[in-house]
Design an enzyme around this catalytic site. Structure first.
Site, PDB file in Angstrom:
ATOM      1  N   GLU A 180       4.118   1.294 -11.319  1.00 26.09           N
ATOM      2  CA  GLU A 180       5.519   1.179 -10.904  1.00 26.09           C
ATOM      3  C   GLU A 180       6.376   2.291 -11.515  1.00 26.09           C
ATOM      4  O   GLU A 180       7.538   2.101 -11.859  1.00 26.09           O
ATOM      5  CB  GLU A 180       6.113  -0.187 -11.293  1.00 26.09           C
ATOM      6  CG  GLU A 180       5.275  -1.382 -10.909  1.00 26.09           C
ATOM      7  CD  GLU A 180       5.332  -1.689  -9.431  1.00 26.09           C
ATOM      8  OE1 GLU A 180       6.086  -1.006  -8.714  1.00 26.09           O
ATOM      9  OE2 GLU A 180       4.623  -2.604  -8.996  1.00 26.09           O
TER      10      GLU A 180
ATOM     11  N   GLY B 284       0.798  -1.210   0.000  1.00 28.87           N
ATOM     12  CA  GLY B 284       0.000   0.000   0.000  1.00 28.87           C
ATOM     13  C   GLY B 284       0.831   1.261   0.000  1.00 28.87           C
ATOM     14  O   GLY B 284       1.176   1.784   1.065  1.00 28.87           O
TER      15      GLY B 284
ATOM     16  N   THR C 121      -2.864  -3.898  -6.031  1.00 22.69           N
ATOM     17  CA  THR C 121      -2.990  -5.270  -6.516  1.00 22.69           C
ATOM     18  C   THR C 121      -3.017  -6.247  -5.341  1.00 22.69           C
ATOM     19  O   THR C 121      -2.248  -6.109  -4.392  1.00 22.69           O
ATOM     20  CB  THR C 121      -1.815  -5.607  -7.450  1.00 22.69           C
ATOM     21  OG1 THR C 121      -1.843  -4.730  -8.573  1.00 22.69           O
ATOM     22  CG2 THR C 121      -1.902  -7.057  -7.951  1.00 22.69           C
TER      23      THR C 121
ATOM     24  N   HIS D 167      -2.388  10.686  -4.740  1.00 21.16           N
ATOM     25  CA  HIS D 167      -0.932  10.722  -4.758  1.00 21.16           C
ATOM     26  C   HIS D 167      -0.410   9.436  -5.417  1.00 21.16           C
ATOM     27  O   HIS D 167      -0.321   8.399  -4.782  1.00 21.16           O
ATOM     28  CB  HIS D 167      -0.370  10.860  -3.337  1.00 21.16           C
ATOM     29  CG  HIS D 167      -0.910  12.049  -2.601  1.00 21.16           C
ATOM     30  ND1 HIS D 167      -0.512  13.335  -2.885  1.00 21.16           N
ATOM     31  CD2 HIS D 167      -1.836  12.150  -1.627  1.00 21.16           C
ATOM     32  CE1 HIS D 167      -1.167  14.180  -2.092  1.00 21.16           C
ATOM     33  NE2 HIS D 167      -1.973  13.483  -1.328  1.00 21.16           N
ATOM     34  N   GLY D 168      -0.104   9.563  -6.718  1.00 20.46           N
ATOM     35  CA  GLY D 168       0.425   8.420  -7.442  1.00 20.46           C
ATOM     36  C   GLY D 168       1.916   8.558  -7.682  1.00 20.46           C
ATOM     37  O   GLY D 168       2.728   7.950  -6.998  1.00 20.46           O
TER      38      GLY D 168
ATOM     39  N   GLY E  83      -5.735  -7.713 -38.262  1.00 17.87           N
ATOM     40  CA  GLY E  83      -6.960  -7.101 -38.756  1.00 17.87           C
ATOM     41  C   GLY E  83      -8.077  -7.187 -37.741  1.00 17.87           C
ATOM     42  O   GLY E  83      -7.882  -6.990 -36.544  1.00 17.87           O
TER      43      GLY E  83
ATOM     44  N   ALA F  24      10.476  -4.552  -7.974  1.00 20.02           N
ATOM     45  CA  ALA F  24       9.345  -4.918  -8.818  1.00 20.02           C
ATOM     46  C   ALA F  24       9.559  -4.492 -10.262  1.00 20.02           C
ATOM     47  O   ALA F  24       9.173  -5.204 -11.200  1.00 20.02           O
ATOM     48  CB  ALA F  24       8.074  -4.289  -8.263  1.00 20.02           C
TER      49      ALA F  24
END
Length: 386
Positions: free
Chosen positions: A365, A132, A166, A138-139, A341, A244
């Protein structure tokens, strides 16, 4: 040597590395590929069942040592990620978040008691972990996190929320990062602690074969020993992200390879104007360009893996790999779609599923822009983040 191994890279791997890769490939072919299109379409995945299968094979925290972990090399771990993501990015994310984020954080920064409590069941897949850090507001700027941890006697009380996490909907433990009076600290939070709730995020158009959630922390009271004692400052969670990201460098290669293998088989058998698609110059030009980018990405991943095994891998080097390999994998997936296609948008083929997944991998990430700035800072010595 396959048609796509233009540079004959297989001999660059050790026998053990090839064996690990092949074992993971067989497991994925048996337990994931036959079902993943349905999982993706239905927005579900048997994550606990898969985790136990992966645990039996030693894939969870496989690059860590002790506590039931396999202690494999960085290259072996990368090859496993490559095979997992060749099936689906969401399945690789299950393994990456478990091993390189949640388990690594406890292994690297936790107390001996925390390691003994959590790592053995996480290595077998009996316990699921999540990480977490990201918040609703806030990313890319985790230093501005709003989640707070305050002292109350000998306890800690956590308040805040995390987003796009996740494994959160089924996790047994969350590694939560919060701001304290002494800076950013990490906590091992059992998900059944009063005040902790997790809500699954639905209606995703990407990573649909992966469980993603929001975590709400409402005055969550934790004992003092829930804090990860060695996790001090923002560098701690960022070092977990580096772990990661290394897996992503390899995983993106797997997604691109699966797209190109699918497209090559399609183009050599699909006939238009009396000839296979692969016999047309424009198609061959596309295939050649994509194969060259794929092998370059493979070489980059292998080089970074060797640096990691030698103890010389820097975070900015991982950013080079993440930036390049995800960007090129997404370009390959999109180009492959054009050769297929109308069939390229069908769930009967994996190409657009990979492309949709890679749209998420491109920004999680660390977005491409963040990695460009990391590389830019390495080149110039000047920070452009603020």
């Amino acid at each position: 040597m396959t048609a796509l191994d233009l540079l004959d890279l297989d001999p660059s791997l050790t026998e053990e590395e090839r064996q690990i890769r092949d074992v993971v490939r067989r497991l994925v072919d048996d337990r994931v590929r036959p079902y993943v299109a349905d999982w993706y379409e239905e927005g579900r995945v048997p994550a606990r069942e898969l985790a136990r299968e992966f645990g039996k094979l030693g894939l969870l925290g496989m690059h860590l040592t002790g506590y039931g972990c396999a202690g494999a090399s960085a290259v072996a771990y990368g090859l496993a990620c490559q095979e997992l993501e060749a099936a689906d990015s969401g399945v690789r994310s299950l393994v990456s978040v478990q091993g390189s984020l949640a388990m690594y954080a406890i292994w690297r920064f936790g107390s001996e008691e925390q390691k003994q409590r959590w790592l053995p069941p996480m290595a077998t897949g009996e316990a699921i972990g999540c990480f977490g850090l990201t918040e609703p507001d806030h990313g890319s700027d985790p230093g501005s996190m709003a989640t707070r941890a305050r002292r109350d006697g000998d306890d800690w009380v956590l308040t805040g929320g995390k987003m796009w996490i996740t494994n959160a909907p089924i996790a047994d433990v969350a590694v939560i990062w919060a701001r304290t009076d002494d800076g950013v600290r990490g906590f091992a939070v059992p998900m059944d602690t009063p005040g902790v709730t997790a809500r699954e995020i639905r209606r995703k158009m990407s990573l649909r074969a992966s469980l993603t959630g929001e975590i709400v922390l409402d005055d969550v009271r934790l004992p003092a020993d829930a804090q990860l004692p060695e996790a001090v400052g923002l560098k701690a969670p960022l070092s977990c992200l580096t772990e990661a990201r290394h897996g992503i460098v390899w995983g993106a290669v797997g997604a691109a390879r699966d797209c190109l293998e699918t497209t090559l088989a399609y183009a050599t058998t699909r006939t238009q104007f009396g000839r296979p698609l692969a016999a047309f110059q424009l198609t061959q030009a596309k295939l050649a360009d994509m194969a060259v980018e794929l092998v370059k990405a493979q070489l980059l991943a292998l080089h970074l893996g060797r640096l990691a095994d030698a103890g010389r891998l820097r975070p900015d080097q991982v950013s080079v790999g993440k930036l390049n390999n995800v960007r090129e994998a997404l370009a390959i997936a999109r180009q492959c779609r054009t050769i297929l296609g109308a069939n390229g948008v069908s769930g009967e083929y994996p190409v657009l599923r990979h492309a949709n997944n890679l749209e998420s991998v491109l920004t999680y990430e660390g977005t491409s822009e963040i990695h460009q700035l990391i590389v830019g800072q390495r080149l110039t010595g000047l920070s452009a983040f603020a």
